[in-house]
Design a protein around this motif. Sequence first.
Motif, PDB file in Angstrom:
ATOM      1  N   TYR A 256       0.968  -1.240  -0.164  1.00  0.00           N
ATOM      2  CA  TYR A 256       0.135   0.161  -0.421  1.00  0.00           C
ATOM      3  C   TYR A 256       0.927   1.275  -0.139  1.00  0.00           C
ATOM      4  O   TYR A 256       1.828   1.723   0.796  1.00  0.00           O
ATOM      5  CB  TYR A 256      -0.871  -0.065   1.408  1.00  0.00           C
ATOM      6  N   PRO A 257       1.001   2.190  -0.870  1.00  0.00           N
ATOM      7  CA  PRO A 257       1.712   3.159  -1.113  1.00  0.00           C
ATOM      8  C   PRO A 257       1.773   3.956   0.408  1.00  0.00           C
ATOM      9  O   PRO A 257       3.336   5.198   0.306  1.00  0.00           O
ATOM     10  CB  PRO A 257       1.539   3.534  -2.654  1.00  0.00           C
ATOM     11  N   ARG A 455      -5.744   7.624   1.132  1.00  0.00           N
ATOM     12  CA  ARG A 455      -7.086   7.600   0.217  1.00  0.00           C
ATOM     13  C   ARG A 455      -7.333   6.695  -0.775  1.00  0.00           C
ATOM     14  O   ARG A 455      -7.713   5.336  -1.205  1.00  0.00           O
ATOM     15  CB  ARG A 455      -8.112   7.825   1.195  1.00  0.00           C
ATOM     16  N   PRO A 456      -6.738   6.927  -1.804  1.00  0.00           N
ATOM     17  CA  PRO A 456      -7.352   6.370  -3.326  1.00  0.00           C
ATOM     18  C   PRO A 456      -6.068   4.993  -3.383  1.00  0.00           C
ATOM     19  O   PRO A 456      -6.784   3.847  -4.024  1.00  0.00           O
ATOM     20  CB  PRO A 456      -6.756   7.687  -4.398  1.00  0.00           C
ATOM     21  N   TRP A 457      -5.199   5.511  -2.727  1.00  0.00           N
ATOM     22  CA  TRP A 457      -3.780   4.499  -2.422  1.00  0.00           C
ATOM     23  C   TRP A 457      -4.300   3.301  -2.089  1.00  0.00           C
ATOM     24  O   TRP A 457      -4.075   2.419  -2.749  1.00  0.00           O
ATOM     25  CB  TRP A 457      -2.945   5.349  -2.244  1.00  0.00           C
ATOM     26  N   VAL A 461      -5.110  -0.409  -4.636  1.00  0.00           N
ATOM     27  CA  VAL A 461      -4.176  -1.514  -4.242  1.00  0.00           C
ATOM     28  C   VAL A 461      -5.106  -2.781  -3.184  1.00  0.00           C
ATOM     29  O   VAL A 461      -5.437  -4.016  -3.712  1.00  0.00           O
ATOM     30  CB  VAL A 461      -3.678  -1.235  -2.960  1.00  0.00           C
ATOM     31  N   SER A 462      -6.334  -2.070  -2.781  1.00  0.00           N
ATOM     32  CA  SER A 462      -8.158  -2.668  -1.511  1.00  0.00           C
ATOM     33  C   SER A 462      -8.660  -3.565  -3.504  1.00  0.00           C
ATOM     34  O   SER A 462      -8.928  -4.673  -3.326  1.00  0.00           O
ATOM     35  CB  SER A 462      -8.104  -2.442  -1.045  1.00  0.00           C
ATOM     36  N   SER A 463      -8.512  -3.135  -3.885  1.00  0.00           N
ATOM     37  CA  SER A 463      -9.667  -3.427  -4.921  1.00  0.00           C
ATOM     38  C   SER A 463      -8.551  -4.293  -5.837  1.00  0.00           C
ATOM     39  O   SER A 463      -9.431  -5.508  -6.667  1.00  0.00           O
ATOM     40  CB  SER A 463     -10.118  -1.851  -5.868  1.00  0.00           C
ATOM     41  N   LYS A 464      -7.459  -4.513  -5.721  1.00  0.00           N
ATOM     42  CA  LYS A 464      -6.741  -5.466  -6.947  1.00  0.00           C
ATOM     43  C   LYS A 464      -6.907  -6.727  -6.233  1.00  0.00           C
ATOM     44  O   LYS A 464      -7.340  -7.727  -6.248  1.00  0.00           O
ATOM     45  CB  LYS A 464      -5.427  -4.684  -7.225  1.00  0.00           C
TER      46      LYS A 464
END
Length: 466
Positions: A256-257, A455-457, A461-464
């Motif tokens: 997670y970046p 948050r978008p980062w 990653v969570s969606s992947k």
Amino acid sequence: MAKVDIEHVAVHDDPRTWSGYRKTTVLLIVSSASLITTIAAGIYNPAIAQIEDQLHATSSQISWTLSLFVLIQGAVPLLWSVVSELKGRKAVYLVSIVLFIGGSVGAALSPSIGLLIGMRCVQAAGSSAVLAIGAATLADIYDSHERGMKMGLYYSAPLLGPSLGPILGGGFTQGFDWRACFWFLVIFAGLNLVAFAFLFKDTFRRERSLAYQRVVVDNPDVVETGDTPSVPAFRAVKLSLRDVDPITPMVRVLRYPNNPVILVASGFIYGFSYSILYTSARVLASGYHYNALRTGLVLLAFGAGSVAGSILGGKWSDLTLARSKRRNGGESYPEMRLESTFFGMVFLPPSIIAYGWLVHETVHISAPCIFLFLSGLFSVWIYSSTLAYIVDANAGRSSSAVATNSLFRGLFAFAAAEVAVPLQDHIGDGWLYTLWGGLMALTNVLILLVWWKGRPWRERVSSKET
């Protein structure tokens, strides 16, 4: 497959429903144990000359007892965190404190500098467990809206260690000898061992651990936030050797970046705290001609500021999160908490730079004490919120995230310890702390970046993963 909020999965004897008395007991026990970590790091600094004389050690060998201690203390938590996610918190606390006591006894009885270095490494490994799972333990019993203040209270105890250590060490060395410092650690750790054995109830629940969630036969997707508790299709599982791999959880955290960026910021703050205590002791001895006891008393200014920053900053962090949640229609996300760091960002770099030039010019000690206090106040004001954010942003893997944070802190503190004295000797305290002021400004930029893009980062990653 229904999505599940892992933070609020229904569990038996939910630690978050415990009484305030029981929660406070857990907080006090864990905070007391965290003192072991920081007192042990520097308690024998006033006795260095005596150790060099009695063990026929060089200054280079002595430096290894300091730098290896902080490096190992940062690396070993990766192992402790994984074990705690499989076997529970209490077992890790008990085993690690026994290990620390063994290292302290060995250090007190060491007949040579080589054995002392080895025993210091054992001490570091044992004392590091609370760094890995202390914050995770609090995450087990407190919900996100109250973690900021509780993290601040928890972190205030070890912040006193670097200031109390030299005072205790100076007193024991003058009253007895350097070995008394380690016998004190044996007694103090023994009292903590008794507290964990008889007063501490394990807070770990496997249903809220991603290590277990991943190997559930019907593994549900896991989300990070939500207000409605859900019960996953959780069954008894058997864990393989892969599940006790300390590296994989760290890799997952770093995917997670937002995590590596905030961990670098955390590392800079910890490296600064380690550096200022080390170099301040030197300048107080050489520039102000203070003995070990008076040096320790001056450094209490930094410790007092750190405690104030931890408590006040933690409370402000919770208030900021609550205010931001109301402004956002009742929805919250971890990055909201980082808004509480903005106040400290403004004052930290100038406080550090002012302190450096004041001691460089050897002005009256009252002025450096003021800016030592402010440096401690604002650095920990920021740090307490970043620590709470690391826990909030890594639901289900909080102990692994905090352990990764400990690794970053250890690496940065090791580097700071290695370069601090050469820089202090070559460019002086004024420019040394001007450099640190610049690094703290960079730290502010990193935190702002996470606040803006975190948050978008995380969601990407969570969606992947799902």
